[in-house]
Design a protein around this motif. Sequence first.
Motif, short mmCIF file in Angstrom:
data_model
loop_
_atom_site.label_atom_id
_atom_site.label_comp_id
_atom_site.label_asym_id
_atom_site.label_seq_id
_atom_site.Cartn_x
_atom_site.Cartn_y
_atom_site.Cartn_z
N GLU A 1 8.22 7.02 1.51
CA GLU A 1 7.86 5.61 1.47
C GLU A 1 6.45 5.36 0.95
O GLU A 1 6.00 4.23 0.85
CB GLU A 1 7.98 5.01 2.89
N ARG A 2 5.74 6.41 0.59
CA ARG A 2 4.31 6.31 0.27
C ARG A 2 3.98 5.39 -0.90
O ARG A 2 2.88 4.86 -0.97
CB ARG A 2 3.71 7.68 0.04
N ASP A 3 4.91 5.19 -1.83
CA ASP A 3 4.63 4.34 -2.99
C ASP A 3 4.28 2.90 -2.62
O ASP A 3 3.55 2.24 -3.34
CB ASP A 3 5.81 4.35 -3.97
N GLN A 4 4.80 2.43 -1.49
CA GLN A 4 4.52 1.06 -1.07
C GLN A 4 3.23 0.93 -0.26
O GLN A 4 2.71 -0.17 -0.08
CB GLN A 4 5.70 0.48 -0.30
N PRO B 1 -0.10 1.65 -0.80
CA PRO B 1 -1.30 1.03 -1.37
C PRO B 1 -1.21 -0.50 -1.48
O PRO B 1 -2.18 -1.20 -1.17
CB PRO B 1 -1.43 1.68 -2.76
N GLU B 2 -0.07 -1.01 -1.88
CA GLU B 2 0.09 -2.46 -2.00
C GLU B 2 0.01 -3.14 -0.63
O GLU B 2 -0.66 -4.16 -0.47
CB GLU B 2 1.43 -2.81 -2.65
N THR C 1 2.02 11.72 6.37
CA THR C 1 1.76 10.72 5.33
C THR C 1 1.77 9.32 5.94
O THR C 1 0.91 8.49 5.64
CB THR C 1 2.79 10.80 4.19
#
Length: 113
Positions: A23-26, A28-29, A55
């Motif tokens: 799920e890390r891609d979300q 930063p946003e 993470t």
Amino acid sequence: MIEISTSPATTTLVIAGDLDLAERDQFPEIAARVVGLRRQLLVIDMCRVTFMDSTGAAFLISLADSGRKRGGATVLRGCDDRDLFVLEVCGALDLFRIDVDHRCDPPAGAGAS
């Protein structure tokens, strides 16, 4: 899934499902949105978290650290012992206030016969 809601003084994140590497891609946003809201109190509702790895813990730690630098506080509610252990192993449990009084709603359909 992570939902964000706000009140005049509080930002609440409701997290459902896994909080992990996948799920890390979300992260930063979401972090940018939370920081941009500039509320003094961040409440992270983890009642529906099914799994958290390091993470996911790093994501929560970064949120708490950002809030602390602005003089705010971060509250974890609905955290199970496993999630608290991950944060403790990371040496970050003291960044959070733990809501020990919160009781999660039972899952939909629980107790129905």
